[in-house]
Enzyme design. Structure first.
Site, PDB file in Angstrom:
ATOM      1  N   LYS A 129       0.840  -1.242  -0.173  1.00 48.21           N
ATOM      2  CA  LYS A 129       0.114  -0.425   0.110  1.00 48.21           C
ATOM      3  C   LYS A 129       1.113   1.117  -0.239  1.00 48.21           C
ATOM      4  CE  LYS A 129      -3.445   2.566   2.860  1.00 48.21           C
ATOM      5  NZ  LYS A 129      -4.769   2.140   3.352  1.00 48.21           N
ATOM      6  N   LYS A 135      -2.116  -1.969  -3.810  1.00 45.46           N
ATOM      7  CA  LYS A 135      -2.710  -0.542  -3.549  1.00 45.46           C
ATOM      8  C   LYS A 135      -2.538   0.819  -3.804  1.00 45.46           C
ATOM      9  CE  LYS A 135      -5.768   1.712  -0.626  1.00 45.46           C
ATOM     10  NZ  LYS A 135      -6.743   2.439   0.553  1.00 45.46           N
TER      11      LYS A 135
END
Ligand code: PBG
Length: 328
Positions: free
Chosen positions: A197, A251
């Site tokens: 992330k 992500k």
């Protein structure tokens, strides 16, 4: 040579041929729909920077579950937006906190017919907007934070999630949550780890969706990954799997397909990718101006994410994409 010997175009001649040899296809069951549930509103509220996405009441969020199911979407990810915030985000583990109330209501509605996940983080719940608690110098305190994450995990598991999805990028969070869940008797509750992330400008519209502003113009660069790097992503994936992650996530998705492909090649657990708020908002904005074909771009981006290696995609387009797939 006067003419080509090799004619790849033969396989592109008709739609039937193209369909026959296509290597990637989308299915509604690939998608997880993110759902925002806000405490203290009487009716759903639009989110200015995410056209078509709403802050839901518990009632309207529960209706979304029916809609998702009827379109063949198999999962939802719940985000709570509490009425009150404090310095340690205590509404996140309140038994009657907004996320828990919504999860219970959805579970009652759909039984085991839908996978219910919950984002596990504190940023929606803290008054300073960081993903964890702060130490005396105003820095996010890793180890104090993961103790709180265990509590949140147990509250979400009690409410009925299939999986918790820790997104705070604290070191050791997956292991701490796994132990916390097991000790509380939730050995069947899974963990979808936001492993890769990045500290990303693509999360802009999400902050409006969950009413979060980071105090003093701060950012999350001290805990989310630096987008100039690739090596540490593989390290994060390896750590999360060793700590007990049942699935891992990359992500944002679209600008990180190189990493998604590498993670997909190396991971022994299913890999999810999150097409985040900024990615969705850009498509919507350009389409509103008539500059791009929304449906075409939506499907092309989702195919690209799947082709790169995602088995599961979190996307605000989940219902639109499911509709588009079934109508072709
Ligand atoms: C953290 C969280 C964020 C998103 C999902 N979980 C925001 C952040 O880390 O800053 C972003 C999702 C999106 O942009 O769609 N709770």
């Amino acid at each position: 040579m006067a003419f080509p010997d090799d004619r790849p175009r033969r396989l592109r001649r008709t739609q039937a041929l193209r369909d026959l040899v296509s290597q990637t296809s989308l299915s509604p069951s690939d998608f997880i729909l993110p759902i925002f549930v806000r405490e203290g509103i009487a009716d759903p509220e639009p989110i200015r920077s995410l056209p078509g996405v709403l802050q839901h009441t518990v009632e309207s969020a529960t209706k979304m579950v029916d809609e998702a199911r009827s379109l063949g979407v198999r999962g939802v990810m719940v985000f709570g937006v509490p009425f009150t915030k404090d310095d340690n985000g205590s509404e996140a583990w309140n038994r009657d906190g907004i996320a828990q109330v919504a999860i219970r209501s959805m579970r009652e509605r759909c039984g085991d017919d839908l996978v219910i996940l919950a984002d596990l983080c504190l940023d929606e719940y803290t008054d300073h907007g960081h993903c964890g608690v702060l130490d005396e110098y105003g820095r996010v305190d890793n180890d104090a934070t993961i103790d709180l994450y265990r509590r949140v995990a147990c509250a979400q598991a009690t409410a009925g999630v299939d999986m918790v999805a820790p997104s705070g990028m604290m070191d050791g969070q997956v292991g701490a949550i796994r132990r916390g869940l097991d000790e509380a008797g939730f050995s069947e509750t899974g963990i979808l780890a936001y492993s890769v992330k990045f500290a990303s400008s693509y999360y802009g519209p999400f902050r409006e969706a969950v009413n979060v502003e980071i105090a003093e113009g701060g950012d999350r660069k001290a805990y989310q990954q630096d987008f100039r790097n690739t090596r540490e992503s593989l390290r994060e994936v390896r750590l999360d799997i060793s700590e007990g992650a049942d699935m891992v996530m990359v992500k944002p998705a679209g600008s990180y397909l190189d990493l998604l492909a590498r993670v997909a090649a190396e991971s022994e657990v299913p890999v999810a990718a999150y097409q985040v708020s900024g990615e969705y908002a850009m498509v919507k904005a350009a389409a509103e101006r008539g500059w791009i074909d929304e449906r075409g771009i939506m499907l092309e981006q989702l195919i690209a994410i799947k082709r790169a290696g995602a088995s599961v995609m979190l996307t605000y387009f989940a219902l639109d994409a499911a509709r588009a797939i079934s109508s072709t």
